[in-house]
Scaffold this active site. Structure first.
Site, mmCIF file in Angstrom:
data_model
loop_
_atom_site.group_PDB
_atom_site.id
_atom_site.type_symbol
_atom_site.label_atom_id
_atom_site.label_comp_id
_atom_site.label_asym_id
_atom_site.label_seq_id
_atom_site.Cartn_x
_atom_site.Cartn_y
_atom_site.Cartn_z
ATOM 1 N N GLY A 1 6.754 4.825 8.086
ATOM 2 C CA GLY A 1 6.005 5.876 8.451
ATOM 3 C C GLY A 1 6.302 6.685 9.680
ATOM 4 N N GLU B 1 9.590 1.008 10.575
ATOM 5 C CA GLU B 1 10.617 2.109 10.380
ATOM 6 C C GLU B 1 10.058 3.383 10.425
ATOM 7 O OE1 GLU B 1 13.602 1.251 9.826
ATOM 8 O OE2 GLU B 1 13.686 -0.812 9.408
ATOM 9 N N GLU C 1 10.305 16.064 14.623
ATOM 10 C CA GLU C 1 10.783 15.952 13.526
ATOM 11 C C GLU C 1 9.988 17.089 12.942
ATOM 12 O OE1 GLU C 1 9.225 12.260 11.994
ATOM 13 O OE2 GLU C 1 11.070 11.903 10.719
ATOM 14 N N LYS D 1 0.751 -1.095 0.051
ATOM 15 C CA LYS D 1 0.019 0.046 0.056
ATOM 16 C C LYS D 1 0.916 1.117 0.045
ATOM 17 C CE LYS D 1 -1.694 2.712 2.883
ATOM 18 N NZ LYS D 1 -1.546 3.839 2.145
ATOM 19 N N CYS E 1 13.927 10.432 6.792
ATOM 20 C CA CYS E 1 13.656 9.933 8.243
ATOM 21 C C CYS E 1 15.303 9.867 9.128
ATOM 22 C CB CYS E 1 13.249 8.323 8.208
ATOM 23 S SG CYS E 1 14.219 7.346 7.174
HETATM 24 P P1 NAD Z 1 2.068 8.339 7.993
HETATM 25 O O1 NAD Z 1 2.418 7.344 9.210
HETATM 26 O O2 NAD Z 1 1.177 9.408 8.164
HETATM 27 O O3 NAD Z 1 1.737 7.233 6.644
HETATM 28 C C1 NAD Z 1 2.718 6.446 6.283
HETATM 29 C C2 NAD Z 1 1.814 5.207 5.855
HETATM 30 O O4 NAD Z 1 1.001 4.736 6.529
HETATM 31 C C3 NAD Z 1 0.881 5.732 4.605
HETATM 32 O O5 NAD Z 1 0.974 4.831 3.508
HETATM 33 C C4 NAD Z 1 -0.673 5.878 5.271
HETATM 34 O O6 NAD Z 1 -1.486 5.810 4.554
HETATM 35 C C5 NAD Z 1 -0.465 4.691 6.122
HETATM 36 N N1 NAD Z 1 -1.285 4.862 7.305
HETATM 37 C C6 NAD Z 1 -1.923 5.915 7.861
HETATM 38 N N2 NAD Z 1 -2.708 5.606 9.048
HETATM 39 C C7 NAD Z 1 -2.693 4.154 8.985
HETATM 40 C C8 NAD Z 1 -3.212 3.166 9.817
HETATM 41 N N3 NAD Z 1 -4.070 3.568 10.777
HETATM 42 N N4 NAD Z 1 -3.309 2.035 9.555
HETATM 43 C C9 NAD Z 1 -2.582 1.472 8.423
HETATM 44 N N5 NAD Z 1 -1.708 2.218 7.478
HETATM 45 C C10 NAD Z 1 -1.981 3.711 7.953
HETATM 46 O O7 NAD Z 1 3.667 8.745 7.798
HETATM 47 P P2 NAD Z 1 3.894 10.201 6.645
HETATM 48 O O8 NAD Z 1 3.634 11.208 7.381
HETATM 49 O O9 NAD Z 1 3.354 9.754 5.514
HETATM 50 O O10 NAD Z 1 5.313 9.796 6.516
HETATM 51 C C11 NAD Z 1 6.476 10.484 7.198
HETATM 52 C C12 NAD Z 1 7.014 9.593 8.314
HETATM 53 O O11 NAD Z 1 7.731 8.511 7.903
HETATM 54 C C13 NAD Z 1 8.228 10.649 9.223
HETATM 55 O O12 NAD Z 1 8.060 10.335 10.493
HETATM 56 C C14 NAD Z 1 9.315 9.698 8.536
HETATM 57 O O13 NAD Z 1 10.445 9.997 9.338
HETATM 58 C C15 NAD Z 1 8.944 8.252 8.435
HETATM 59 N N6 NAD Z 1 9.957 7.824 7.357
HETATM 60 C C16 NAD Z 1 10.620 6.844 7.988
HETATM 61 C C17 NAD Z 1 11.674 6.061 7.310
HETATM 62 C C18 NAD Z 1 12.351 4.814 7.883
HETATM 63 O O14 NAD Z 1 12.980 3.969 7.150
HETATM 64 N N7 NAD Z 1 12.682 4.832 9.266
HETATM 65 C C19 NAD Z 1 11.442 6.320 5.918
HETATM 66 C C20 NAD Z 1 10.742 7.475 5.375
HETATM 67 C C21 NAD Z 1 9.815 7.976 6.320
#
Ligand code: NAD
Length: 496
Positions: free
Chosen positions: A234, A256, A397, A182, A291
């Site tokens: 995320g 992650e 962040e 997804k 991240c």
């Molecule tokens: P987010 O958590 O809002 O979304 C990430 C994904 O989760 C999206 O596909 C979203 O649709 C899905 N999602 C949201 N709510 C959900 C739920 N209740 N159940 C299942 N799926 C759900 O994150 P974001 O704001 O889009 O991304 C930014 C974050 O991601 C930052 O904190 C960043 O540091 C982190 N990130 C981490 C890494 C890593 O490898 N550690 C890499 C890239 C980004």
């Protein structure tokens, strides 16, 4: 809808379920806004629980074929996928730049990284062995099998979909699983092409299914009883929800998550190199939306003023503008909400008395990026100095082109500041004193410590965090093991 030049044209975003491509999902549509112009550009169909159900059925069928596909054949098919990622690199990069605003200078590496990860894990596909755990003649004979889970759910975010696909899909497939992926609704395009290349490579339909969507589709994957593991990238807010909604099934999770990584710069470091990396990896690359970026620069007091001045001078040179322009260093941030959130944090920091604005701190307007991009989501590269370590700016962040600088006097103080956050993804040390670097690498609470350089997320090395940065690893043997279950087989001693 606006008339867009051909170079900005996007294909129809689709849901990929087995061999079927759908232009519509049950959760409606997302209006895709081009971050460079701020204009609605396309409609993205959103998967809902109905499509998750269909994709899981397809993935279960795909799994039956894939687990019986010989390891050598899996290896060859994954290598073929890597070849296709490289062959389609230009289009993948173009789509990446348009869908999330990543500047070409940083985006060009995406398909090559995804290909490198895919090749690395292709190499593991024919080397998955268990071990003999008991072989004494008077004891039972026993050995282990490393088996796939079955259908794995992969939920990724928008900032680097291609690299996330390489980091998760490649090891999941090498281990023999099928996947339902997804991607974020904001970034369905590069992932959509990735899905087509999977089929072109000859990987059987249903082994990889791609469902762009929002939280509803993610939630449906997490709670589906036939999805036996979730690998998620995320933020911690969604991770907590996922942990709660998967609790009933006790589903295993890889998280992650975010980071607020410290970069300890000592007076004896190569300052030119250290400043270049500090700026490019916190502000330039992906407009600071990474991240593991070193967003907190901690500088030894004796070189503090010099470093702040060098950082300011380097940031002043950065070119902000259209992500498809090869001369641009810093593209827009991903969307209006991100831009407003970043600006709110910047304004709050300016008024807080807990830091000093060195440069930037505004939205970039038409004078900087051109009239046709005046509605794009551009934030000027921003640096705050004298940032109090416990201030919001140093603890939360920002996920935008904003760097915080804080002085320190002693090594112990630097370590204490570095460790005093809820995150633990990465830490950086800049020094020529290798004894110190090795000593500090054991003191810093982070999943990865980089000495004299920037983060290179390499397929050979495990990457992941601790505390609010998540748990589990991607990369290396450890990243493969996340997608394997160990079964013990024991044979009773016939003479016993
Ligand atoms: P987010 O958590 O809002 O979304 C990430 C994904 O989760 C999206 O596909 C979203 O649709 C899905 N999602 C949201 N709510 C959900 C739920 N209740 N159940 C299942 N799926 C759900 O994150 P974001 O704001 O889009 O991304 C930014 C974050 O991601 C930052 O904190 C960043 O540091 C982190 N990130 C981490 C890494 C890593 O490898 N550690 C890499 C890239 C980004």
């Amino acid at each position: 809808m606006d008339d867009l030049s051909p170079s900005r044209a996007l294909p129809q975003a689709q849901l990929q379920i087995g061999e079927r491509f759908l232009d519509q999902g049950s959760a409606g549509f997302y209006d895709h806004v081009d971050p460079a112009t701020g204009k609605v550009q396309a409609r993205v169909p959103l998967a809902g629980s109905a499509e998750v159900e269909q994709a899981v059925v397809a993935a279960k069928a795909g799994f039956e074929i894939w687990r019986k596909t010989s390891p050598r054949q899996r290896r060859d098919l994954l290598n073929r996928l890597a070849d296709l990622l490289v062959a389609n690199a230009d289009e993948l990069v173009r789509l990446s730049c348009i869908e999330n605003g990543t500047a070409l200078k940083g985006a060009f590496i995406g398909p090559h990284l995804a290909a490198a990860w895919t090749r690395y894990y292709a190499g593991w596909a024919d080397k998955l062995t268990g071990q003999v755990t008991s072989s004494h003649p008077t004891d039972q004979f026993a050995y282990t099998l490393a088996e796939p889970y079955g259908v794995v759910g992969i939920i990724i975010t928008w900032n680097g979909p291609l690299i996330s696909l390489g980091m998760k899909v490649a090891p999941a497939l090498a281990a023999g699983n099928s996947v339902v992926v997804k991607p974020s609704e904001m970034t369905p395009y590069a992932a959509g092409l990735f899905g087509k290349l999977v089929l072109e490579a000859g990987i059987p339909p249903g082994v990889v299914n791609i469902l762009p969507g929002g939280a509803e589709a993610g939630e449906a994957l997490v709670t589906h009883p036939d999805v036996l593991k979730i690998s998620f990238t995320g933020g911690p807010v969604s991770a907590r929800k996922i942990q709660q909604s998967s609790a009933a099934l006790l589903k295993p999770l890889v998280f992650e998550l975010g980071g607020k990584s410290a970069n300890l710069l000592f007076a004896d470091a190569d300052l030119d190199r250290a400043v270049e990396n500090a700026v490019m990896f916190s502000i330039g690359m992906m407009s600071g939306q990474g991240c593991a970026f070193p967003t907190r620069l901690l500088v030894e007091r004796s070189v503090y003023d010099d470093v702040v001045a060098r950082v300011e001078a380097r940031v002043r040179q950065l070119v902000v503008g259209d992500p498809l322009d090869p001369d641009v260093d810093v593209g827009p941030v991903v969307n209006q909400a991100a831009c407003q959130r970043i600006m709110a944090m910047v304004e709050k920091a300016k008024a807080s008395g807990e830091c000093r604005l060195v440069i930037g701190g505004e939205r970039a307007g038409a004078d900087l990026v051109g009239a046709d991009r005046a509605d794009g989501f551009y934030v000027t590269p921003t640096v705050f100095a004298d940032v109090k370590p416990d201030s919001e700016l140093a603890q939360q962040e920002v996920f935008g082109p904003v760097l915080c600088i804080t002085p320190f006097d002693a090594e112990e103080e630097a370590v204490a500041i570095a460790n005093a956050t809820e995150y633990g993804l990465a830490a950086y040390i800049q020094t020529k004193n290798l004894n110190r670097a090795l000593r500090l690498s054991t003191e810093l609470r982070a999943g990865t410590v980089c000495i004299n350089g920037a983060m290179q997320i390499q397929p050979e090395s495990p990457f992941g965090g601790e505390r609010l940065s998540g748990h589990g690893r991607e990369g290396g043997r450890e990243g493969l093991e996340e997608f394997l279950r160990i079964k013990t087989v024991s044979i009773a001693n016939a003479n016993g």
